[in-house]
Write a protein that holds these residues in place. Structure first.
Motif: not given
Length: 445
Positions: A134, A138, A143, A145-146
């Motif tokens: 993550e 970032r 994200s 999800q993306s």
């Protein structure tokens, strides 16, 4: 094989995903086409564009895999390198657009989800955990999800292109010359791993045959299950409770989508002659007795369930086959081994193999580890082992034992030939598609 460090694995994981999914031109409105290097359009392909950022991401992925990259100072070499990447991205987009137009192609959503999970799990492991992944995403402005949706779309595209190539580019006469094969071998020689020590053998494998009484009992049990299905009981529920196929029973006998060539002829002949929703009569194969329910039909594919009942075998059946194996071993001392294969060998099993000596215990049943200390010409057996939950006994003749060393051309000749044929067919397919697709290549530098 290049061994990646953890840092390189992280770079490869992101580079494989970022920038490889090409969006239609309409979705690229607002993308700068001036001096902003990372977002410059470098090619227009039909209704899509290829961005410079995609080329740079592909370069990063190749670097992470250890592929030699021309240095900045080598301007001609670097131009050729970037142009090759661009051509590959354009070709992939041409194939993808053709696949999207082929209404006969469809992505199996269950398989897509399975591959997506495998990819995400592998990426997470490469970063050492979900938190670290993550954090890395970032930094790239993404994200979880993306990232997940990007990977999903990438895999969907790969599956469609793979289906399209298999459907339209896998046939036709293609010539490969001896010179081409030898040239390919010489070009790849420097990157080849050392050839491992190997052992080559032939074998006669015997299955434990059930008695006539056990065969009759198995068929009678399946006949009663067929009657229950036709009376309205759930095929899936009965498969879960009674089927003796460990690979599919827990899933209600579901075999997923398959084409001809996946299963034995008797099974496929029955499945491909059924209508959607229809249930077969009892089918006998070398695995036992089956009933089949076809759930969906999609052109040359079927999705089906089955219930398998195997005749039971007992100690007396095993003793009978052990005695026969001993007789075969004695006959092998004076008779041609191939004659014994032709007479006795179980057709479900390979009758010969070449395996790395150190991998015998992983690739074959544990009993085969005794081959490691054998020499060419030795007879080994009888060797008892299990295959798909059933007892087998092998009698083996060692054909050749090779020490580790460098690959020779003859070792890889057939693999090289198959690779070059596939490459030529793909090139011909792409050339045909590009003649009917608008392609404009812009400056990459």
């Amino acid at each position: 094989m290049n061994v990646l460090s953890r840092t390189a694995m992280k770079s490869a994981a992101l580079a494989l995903a970022l920038g490889l999914v090409t969006a239609p031109v309409a979705a690229q409105e607002g993308v700068p086409t001036g001096e902003t290097s990372l977002d410059r359009v470098v090619a227009v392909v039909g209704d899509s564009v290829v961005l410079l950022s995609q080329i740079l991401q592909r370069e990063a992925e190749m670097r992470a895999r250890g592929v030699p990259i021309p240095p900045e100072a080598d301007i001609p070499g670097r131009d050729r390198f970037l142009r090759e990447i661009l051509e590959d991205l354009v070709n992939n987009q041409v194939l993808l657009q053709a696949a999207a137009r082929d209404t006969l192609l469809a992505v199996d959503e269950d398989l897509l989800e399975e591959r997506l999970q495998e990819t995400l799990t592998g990426t997470e492991q490469a970063f050492g955990g979900r938190t670290q992944m993550e954090d890395a995403l970032r930094l790239e402005g993404m994200s979880i999800q993306s990232y997940r949706e990007m990977i999903r779309e990438q895999i969907r595209q790969q599956m469609l292109v793979g289906q399209y190539e298999a459907r339209h580019g896998g046939t036709g006469a293609t010539e490969v010359t001896e010179l081409e094969m030898r040239t390919f071998f010489e070009e790849q020689r420097g990157s080849l791993q050392a050839r491992p020590a190997t052992i080559t053998f032939k074998q006669v494998v015997l299955g434990v045959e059930p008695s006539e009484e056990a065969t009759v009992a198995a068929r009678a049990q399946l006949d009663s299950l067929l009657a229950r299905v036709r009376a309205g009981e759930s095929f899936a529920a009965l498969a879960t409770e009674y089927s003796q196929d460990p690979a599919s029973a827990e899933a209600g006998g579901d075999l997923g989508w398959f084409r001809r060539g996946n299963f034995v002829d008797e099974f496929e002949d029955a499945a491909f002659n059924l209508l959607e929703g229809e249930v077969s009569e009892i089918i006998e194969t070398p695995f036992g007795f089956h009933i089949i329910q076809v759930n969906q039909i999609r052109f040359a594919e079927r999705r089906a369930r089955h219930i398998l009942i195997r005749p039971e075998t007992g100690p007396e059946d095993l003793a009978r086959v052990e005695e026969r194996a001993g007789e075969i071993l004695e006959r092998a001392r004076t008779e041609p081994f191939q004659d014994l294969i032709d007479e006795y060998h179980d057709p479900l099993m390979p009758d010969s193999a070449t395996v790395p000596t150190e991998s015998i215990g992983q690739m074959l049943a544990p009993a085969y580890t005794s081959l490691r200390n054998q020499s060419a010409g030795d007879l080994v057996g009888p060797l008892p082992f299990e295959f798909r939950g059933e007892q087998r006994i092998a009698v083996i003749r060692v054909i050749d034992v090779r020490e580790a060393g460098s690959y020779a051309y003859e070792d890889l000749r057939e693999q090289i030939r198959a690779t070059l044929i596939q490459e030529k067919r793909r090139e011909n397919l792409i050339a045909d598609l590009r003649r009917n697709t608008y392609v404009e290549i812009k400056q990459t530098g």
